[in-house]
Design a protein around this motif. Structure first.
Motif, PDB file in Angstrom:
ATOM      1  N   PRO A  31      31.396  42.222  35.409  1.00 39.48           N
ATOM      2  CA  PRO A  31      32.173  42.235  34.188  1.00 39.48           C
ATOM      3  C   PRO A  31      32.974  42.597  34.684  1.00 39.48           C
ATOM      4  O   PRO A  31      34.188  41.897  33.787  1.00 39.48           O
ATOM      5  N   GLU A  32      33.329  43.753  34.697  1.00 41.67           N
ATOM      6  CA  GLU A  32      34.827  43.930  36.134  1.00 41.67           C
ATOM      7  C   GLU A  32      35.990  43.094  35.977  1.00 41.67           C
ATOM      8  O   GLU A  32      36.634  42.780  35.592  1.00 41.67           O
ATOM      9  N   LEU A  33      34.964  42.348  36.928  1.00 38.91           N
ATOM     10  CA  LEU A  33      35.846  41.393  37.831  1.00 38.91           C
ATOM     11  C   LEU A  33      36.368  40.025  36.577  1.00 38.91           C
ATOM     12  O   LEU A  33      37.432  39.406  36.626  1.00 38.91           O
ATOM     13  N   ALA A  34      35.214  39.823  35.883  1.00 35.34           N
ATOM     14  CA  ALA A  34      35.876  38.736  34.539  1.00 35.34           C
ATOM     15  C   ALA A  34      36.596  39.086  34.118  1.00 35.34           C
ATOM     16  O   ALA A  34      37.318  38.111  33.421  1.00 35.34           O
ATOM     17  N   GLU A  35      36.954  40.057  34.108  1.00 33.66           N
ATOM     18  CA  GLU A  35      37.663  40.683  32.513  1.00 33.66           C
ATOM     19  C   GLU A  35      39.017  41.083  33.259  1.00 33.66           C
ATOM     20  O   GLU A  35      39.707  40.326  32.232  1.00 33.66           O
ATOM     21  N   ALA A  36      38.962  40.939  34.693  1.00 35.66           N
ATOM     22  CA  ALA A  36      40.228  40.669  34.919  1.00 35.66           C
ATOM     23  C   ALA A  36      41.255  39.489  35.166  1.00 35.66           C
ATOM     24  O   ALA A  36      42.152  39.239  34.621  1.00 35.66           O
ATOM     25  N   VAL A  37      39.594  38.729  35.165  1.00 41.22           N
ATOM     26  CA  VAL A  37      40.271  37.002  35.341  1.00 41.22           C
ATOM     27  C   VAL A  37      40.679  35.926  33.977  1.00 41.22           C
ATOM     28  O   VAL A  37      41.374  36.021  33.422  1.00 41.22           O
ATOM     29  N   ARG A  38      40.074  37.155  33.074  1.00 38.70           N
ATOM     30  CA  ARG A  38      40.843  36.689  32.092  1.00 38.70           C
ATOM     31  C   ARG A  38      41.825  37.170  31.152  1.00 38.70           C
ATOM     32  O   ARG A  38      42.779  36.912  31.159  1.00 38.70           O
ATOM     33  N   LEU A  39      41.852  38.840  31.586  1.00 35.36           N
ATOM     34  CA  LEU A  39      44.094  39.096  30.848  1.00 35.36           C
ATOM     35  C   LEU A  39      43.813  37.722  32.247  1.00 35.36           C
ATOM     36  O   LEU A  39      45.910  37.794  31.808  1.00 35.36           O
ATOM     37  N   LEU A  47      40.424  44.960  44.749  1.00 41.67           N
ATOM     38  CA  LEU A  47      39.949  44.322  45.194  1.00 41.67           C
ATOM     39  C   LEU A  47      41.111  43.911  47.036  1.00 41.67           C
ATOM     40  O   LEU A  47      39.891  43.606  47.657  1.00 41.67           O
ATOM     41  N   LYS A  48      40.214  45.908  47.475  1.00 41.08           N
ATOM     42  CA  LYS A  48      40.995  46.214  48.209  1.00 41.08           C
ATOM     43  C   LYS A  48      39.460  45.899  49.178  1.00 41.08           C
ATOM     44  O   LYS A  48      37.949  46.925  49.089  1.00 41.08           O
ATOM     45  N   GLY A  49      39.322  45.202  50.273  1.00 40.87           N
ATOM     46  CA  GLY A  49      37.895  45.147  51.132  1.00 40.87           C
ATOM     47  C   GLY A  49      37.387  44.037  50.859  1.00 40.87           C
ATOM     48  O   GLY A  49      36.504  43.405  51.530  1.00 40.87           O
ATOM     49  N   TYR A  50      37.781  43.357  49.574  1.00 38.62           N
ATOM     50  CA  TYR A  50      36.936  42.276  49.080  1.00 38.62           C
ATOM     51  C   TYR A  50      37.971  40.945  49.767  1.00 38.62           C
ATOM     52  O   TYR A  50      38.994  40.742  50.606  1.00 38.62           O
ATOM     53  N   SER A  51      36.422  40.191  50.364  1.00 42.02           N
ATOM     54  CA  SER A  51      37.023  38.966  51.237  1.00 42.02           C
ATOM     55  C   SER A  51      36.921  37.722  50.272  1.00 42.02           C
ATOM     56  O   SER A  51      36.448  37.998  48.591  1.00 42.02           O
ATOM     57  N   LEU A  52      37.708  36.288  50.199  1.00 39.01           N
ATOM     58  CA  LEU A  52      36.919  35.188  49.092  1.00 39.01           C
ATOM     59  C   LEU A  52      35.988  35.339  48.999  1.00 39.01           C
ATOM     60  O   LEU A  52      35.486  34.891  47.894  1.00 39.01           O
ATOM     61  N   SER A  53      34.599  35.487  49.916  1.00 42.88           N
ATOM     62  CA  SER A  53      33.164  34.519  49.948  1.00 42.88           C
ATOM     63  C   SER A  53      33.304  35.550  48.496  1.00 42.88           C
ATOM     64  O   SER A  53      32.643  35.485  47.707  1.00 42.88           O
ATOM     65  N   ASP A  54      33.558  37.072  48.986  1.00 43.08           N
ATOM     66  CA  ASP A  54      32.918  37.798  48.150  1.00 43.08           C
ATOM     67  C   ASP A  54      33.794  37.537  46.762  1.00 43.08           C
ATOM     68  O   ASP A  54      32.439  38.006  45.504  1.00 43.08           O
ATOM     69  N   LEU A  55      34.674  37.675  46.320  1.00 43.30           N
ATOM     70  CA  LEU A  55      35.061  37.108  44.595  1.00 43.30           C
ATOM     71  C   LEU A  55      34.405  36.449  44.244  1.00 43.30           C
ATOM     72  O   LEU A  55      34.042  36.182  42.951  1.00 43.30           O
ATOM     73  N   ARG A  56      34.183  34.844  45.399  1.00 43.70           N
ATOM     74  CA  ARG A  56      33.206  33.642  44.785  1.00 43.70           C
ATOM     75  C   ARG A  56      32.113  33.949  43.918  1.00 43.70           C
ATOM     76  O   ARG A  56      31.405  33.811  42.983  1.00 43.70           O
ATOM     77  N   THR A  57      31.433  35.036  44.762  1.00 49.20           N
ATOM     78  CA  THR A  57      29.719  35.351  44.533  1.00 49.20           C
ATOM     79  C   THR A  57      29.896  36.552  43.152  1.00 49.20           C
ATOM     80  O   THR A  57      28.707  36.601  42.725  1.00 49.20           O
ATOM     81  N   ASP A  58      31.156  37.270  43.504  1.00 51.31           N
ATOM     82  CA  ASP A  58      31.030  38.616  42.155  1.00 51.31           C
ATOM     83  C   ASP A  58      30.970  38.064  40.887  1.00 51.31           C
ATOM     84  O   ASP A  58      31.698  37.311  40.405  1.00 51.31           O
ATOM     85  N   ARG A  59      29.965  38.146  39.990  1.00 45.79           N
ATOM     86  CA  ARG A  59      29.540  38.073  38.779  1.00 45.79           C
ATOM     87  C   ARG A  59      29.591  39.093  38.036  1.00 45.79           C
ATOM     88  O   ARG A  59      29.527  39.229  36.697  1.00 45.79           O
TER      89      ARG A  59
END
Length: 57
Positions: free
Chosen positions: A27-35, A13-25
């Protein structure tokens, strides 16, 4: 040691802002959140005993 990388299964997540995370859809981020949520739901138990932590996963 400086420069040594730590191996992890989590998405970088280096370089990501909270705004970036809120709009990121992705599959890699979704899997990380699930874990992470699975581990929060079933946390380690480690009360300083002599054995290893009791991970459920």
């Amino acid at each position: 040691m400086p420069g040594d990388a730590t191996e992890t299964d989590m998405v970088a997540l280096k370089g990501y802002s909270l705004s970036d995370l809120r709009t990121d859809r992705s599959p890699e981020l979704a899997e990380a959140v699930r874990l992470v949520l699975r581990q929060v739901g079933r946390p380690r138990v480690n009360l300083g005993g002599s054995g290893p932590p009791g991970r459920a996963d």
